[in-house]
Write an enzyme that holds these catalytic residues in place. Structure first.
Site, mmCIF file in Angstrom:
data_model
loop_
_atom_site.group_PDB
_atom_site.id
_atom_site.type_symbol
_atom_site.label_atom_id
_atom_site.label_comp_id
_atom_site.label_asym_id
_atom_site.label_seq_id
_atom_site.Cartn_x
_atom_site.Cartn_y
_atom_site.Cartn_z
ATOM 1 N N ASP A 175 14.742 3.961 -3.826
ATOM 2 C CA ASP A 175 13.728 3.199 -3.135
ATOM 3 C C ASP A 175 14.272 2.403 -2.067
ATOM 4 O O ASP A 175 15.381 2.481 -1.245
ATOM 5 C CB ASP A 175 12.722 2.464 -4.123
ATOM 6 C CG ASP A 175 11.267 2.593 -3.537
ATOM 7 O OD1 ASP A 175 11.044 1.756 -2.576
ATOM 8 O OD2 ASP A 175 10.466 2.882 -4.434
ATOM 9 N N SER A 181 2.844 6.051 -4.669
ATOM 10 C CA SER A 181 4.176 5.271 -4.979
ATOM 11 C C SER A 181 4.075 4.542 -6.274
ATOM 12 O O SER A 181 5.082 4.226 -6.653
ATOM 13 C CB SER A 181 4.552 4.414 -3.767
ATOM 14 O OG SER A 181 5.322 5.058 -2.856
ATOM 15 N N HIS A 228 8.790 -2.849 -1.623
ATOM 16 C CA HIS A 228 8.297 -1.546 -2.261
ATOM 17 C C HIS A 228 9.328 -1.299 -3.457
ATOM 18 O O HIS A 228 8.820 -0.905 -4.576
ATOM 19 C CB HIS A 228 8.353 -0.441 -1.224
ATOM 20 C CG HIS A 228 7.881 0.826 -1.573
ATOM 21 N ND1 HIS A 228 8.417 1.788 -2.447
ATOM 22 C CD2 HIS A 228 6.428 1.372 -1.189
ATOM 23 C CE1 HIS A 228 7.772 2.798 -2.533
ATOM 24 N NE2 HIS A 228 6.365 2.350 -1.902
#
Length: 773
Positions: free
Chosen positions: A137, A549, A216
């Site tokens: 990520d 996600s 994220h």
């Protein structure tokens, strides 16, 4: 990082280098990054290492970005297209493909999965403390309380990874919770250098280290495995205890995505290579393509890297993409990857638009600033002018004279939802109503807006626009209602969640299942505010995000718990346990619906259903799949041995009589019937189940036949004993394609369930027509 051993090159070796000279004659050609797949067994013995061979026979050492030796054999390098074309003719080269950019697929959810403290899965597995989850990520913000190692035991002895130091990241940033961290940047740097000389990343907005400048990666890592954190909230919203699905599992982060720049295949492949060597048990990757276009498996580094991991017993979960509700929008389609769509949870953040005519319209918001306190403001819809950029509230599209002191209606799309609010604020607006278009339907996600904002579904949005155009002095206000739990119905399939059918191999149903992916609270970076906008100076320990996600790490955490409780289960067995026990009913005990349409959702929307972890712990039977089964599947879809070797690394031979791809031992059944057939057509499927429950058991089937389809099963019962753990059965599906009445997606749906009185092992059945090529 992949080893970069330039100090080992001797001048003598470079004398033998003939291919780099080819690139000199094409000096005016632009450089691009290519990934080169090599048949590793053809290395001449004169070269001590593969790296020597690559830098001598294929390209100059400075051009090589990564070398791969675990999930993939070969290297990535910056080459001219002419040089790449020449390389592809070399007898030792199996494939050459251009580096592509992928995108990120951007708390009550553990309870909502059926997890309760001290019984069932959480207590049985010591919360997964012996399992290592690798997250590919944007990195991690290691200081967050979610990554504390208080009361965690020693790091598993088999761990071989490292804590790679870099900007604002030292070895001390790792601990017994965050046991490894690496970053992969060479593919990104080569691309940002216009495929020519490598230029550094913009270090004013990004850290050249595993530290997360985006948020994220911190969010997905803590969703999978965050520790219990008391007093968690996002500016007062979703207050309570935050925890990941597997709070004691260890984390290893692999930063492959860079702020505002996406994630390059060459770096993703290098991270897969490192994660497998380091010793992770689960890989979580919330990354993929968009637009519903999927590369074939042998040109898809996520599929290739995931095969290298799955073939070694590592569970790989990935996101289904956020291009729903369009059909065939699901991504990450390889059958050895677990593909996760998104559903809502039973918590929401309601807000209300009150119009001057008294109408109240419900929407959602995470705005946490000063409220409007019931004061009515003038209402304006810039889209009334017919100018598209103004209707979307794009940068510099709004006239301050028209907007100042007013609430502005903005259409969703083309720019970030929160960025529209910033445009309104700059033009002097006091608030925003964000209206969905027809493509988003009634699907809403909360955002931490910078000005008072309410997001509305397309029907309510149309109501507001009709009011504005039919009233001489339209006014409105927005009221914020905080956090509401116990929302019904839930789960609902999120409108953005990627949908089937599988655009590469329609014989395999994708997505596999759904998990919580709407308004999920998890840890956040300290580098940007909750909106991610440069101008957002707020700091928040947690943020609330939506996307597949967010769903993917729920499944990664669940896999860690299942692996901890059942160390001998293969990745396919773990997926089977999740799929065959998944829920298809919501909390009103009715079939789950689709947020986009309000209709009952189909397996194209939710796969086998919504993850139910307590039941997955004890599934009764599992559908297992071996590496040989995957090779037979690849032969069955028409790939030749050389193409398959790109994926599997080792040479393969396809059998004379190829296995039909639909006979891969998958926990779902898809029948593709030729639309040209006259009269009834039949398809036969073979499946094998392994008993993982009580040794002496008898299972009998029940069928929910799809409309207009006859389903027969042999034998009528499966008898298991201490000695007999595996049993096969045959499913015959018969239909007259002229009489089929498919839904809008072109298919009809049913299921087969095996039960011994305690367990129910359910598989979706899908029947559709296809024109043979």
């Amino acid at each position: 990082m992949a080893p970069f051993l330039s100090h080992l090159i001797s001048p003598l070796f470079l004398l033998f280098s003939f291919l780099p000279l080819l690139s000199l004659s094409a000096a005016d050609e632009p450089y691009k990054t290519y990934i080169v797949r090599i048949d590793s067994q053809s290395k001449p013995s004169i070269f001590p290492t593969h790296y020597h061979w690559y830098t001598t026979e294929f390209t100059d050492a400075p051009r090589i970005l990564h070398t791969y030796d675990t999930v993939f054999h070969g290297f990535s390098a910056t080459l001219t297209p002419g040089h790449a074309a020449t390389l592809s003719q070399h007898p030792s080269v199996l494939a050459v493909f251009e580096d592509q950019r992928q995108q990120l697929h951007t708390t009550r959810s553990p309870q909502f999965l059926g997890l309760r403290n001290q019984h069932g899965l959480w207590s049985d597995s010591d919360y997964g403390s012996d399992v290592i989850i690798g997250v590919l990520d944007t990195g991690i913000w290691p200081e967050r309380r979610s990554f504390s190692d208080v009361n965690l035991g020693a790091i598993p002895a088999r761990w071989k990874g490292i804590c790679e130091v870099g900007e604002r990241f030292t070895a001390r940033n790792c601990n017994k919770k965050l046991i490894g961290a690496r970053f992969f940047i060479k593919g990104h740097e080569a691309a940002s250098g216009n495929m020519g000389p490598i230029t550094p990343i913009n270090e004013t907005v990004e850290f050249k280290s595993p530290r997360d400048a985006d948020g994220h990666g911190t969010h997905t890592a803590s969703t999978a495995a965050g520790r219990h954190v008391f007093g968690a909230s996002m500016e007062g919203y979703a207050a309570g205890i935050a925890k990941g699905v597997a709070p004691k599992a260890r984390l290893a982060v692999y930063k492959v995505c860079w702020k505002n720049s996406g994630c390059f295949d060459s770096d993703i492949l290098a991270a897969f290579d490192a994660a497998v060597k380091d010793g992770v048990d689960v890989i979580s990757i919330s990354i993929g393509g968009g637009d519903g276009i999927s590369a074939p498996y042998y040109l898809d580094p996520i599929a290739i890297g995931a095969y290298g991991a799955a073939s070694r017993g590592i569970f790989v979960s990935s996101s289904a993409g956020n291009d729903g509700p369009n059909i065939m929008s699901v991504t990450n389609l390889a059958p050895w990857i677990v593909t996760v769509g998104a559903g809502t949870i039973d918590r929401n953040f309601p807000a209300e638009v009150v119009l001057g005519n008294g109408k109240r319209l419900s929407g959602v918001s995470l705005y946490a600033g000063l409220p409007l306190s019931g004061k009515m403001y003038p209402l304006v819809y810039p889209g009334k002018s017919g100018v598209l950029s103004a209707s979307l509230c794009m940068e510099n599209s709004l006239d301050p004279h028209m907007v100042e002191g007013k609430i502005v209606v903005c259409d969703r799309g083309s720019s970030a939802r929160v960025a529209k609010g910033l445009v309104v604020k700059k033009a002097g607006g006091v608030g925003m109503i964000l209206a969905n278009g027809i493509s988003n339907g009634e699907g809403l996600v909360g955002d931490a807006h910078l000005i008072p904002t309410c997001a509305l579904g397309s029907d309510e949005g149309d109501t507001v626009k009709a009011y504005v155009s039919s009233t001489s002095n339209p006014v409105a206000t927005i009221a914020f209602k905080g956090t509401v739990i116990g929302i019904k119905p839930a789960p609902v399939v999120a409108s953005f969640s990627g949908r089937g059918p599988n655009g590469l191999t329609p014989e395999i149903l994708k997505p596999d299942l759904i998990a919580p992916g709407v308004n999920i609270l998890a840890a956040w970076t300290d580098d940007v505010g909750p909106t991610g906008l440069d101008s957002d100076t707020r700091k928040t320990e947690f943020n609330i995000l939506s996307g597949t996600s967010m769903a993917c790490p729920h499944v990664s955490g669940a896999a860690a718990l299942l692996k901890s409780a059942h160390p001998d289960w293969s990745p396919a067995a773990i997926r089977s346990a999740m799929m065959t026990t998944a829920n298809t009913f919501n909390n009103l005990n009715q079939p789950m619906t689709d947020e986009a349409t309000g209709n009952v959702s189909s397996p194209y929307d939710l796969g086998a259903g919504h993850l139910n972890l307590d039941r997955a712990m004890d599934p009764g039977l599992v559908y297992d799949i071996t590496n040989d089964d995957y090779v037979n599947f690849l032969c069955g879809i028409g790939y030749g041995p050389k193409v398959i070797q790109v994926i599997t690394r080792s040479p393969v031979n396809c059998l004379e009589k190829k296995t039909m791809p639909e006979n891969l031992n998958y926990p779902s059944i898809t029948a593709l019937l030729p639309s040209s057939a006259k009269g009834a057509t039949s398809k036969t499927f073979i499946r094998t189940v392994t008993n993982v429950g009580e040794p002496n058991a008898v299972y009998r089937f029940t069928i929910q036949a799809p409309k207009g389809v006859t389903v027969t099963v042999k034998p009528p019962k499966l008898v298991f004993t201490e000695a007999l753990k595996k049993q096969s059965f045959i499913v015959a599906i018969t239909a007259n394609t002229r009489n089929l009445m498919p839904d809008d997606s072109g298919a009809v749906f049913g299921s087969i369930s095996w039960s011994d009185g305690k367990h129910v092992v359910r598989s979706p059945i899908l029947v559709t027509q296809i024109d043979p090529l």
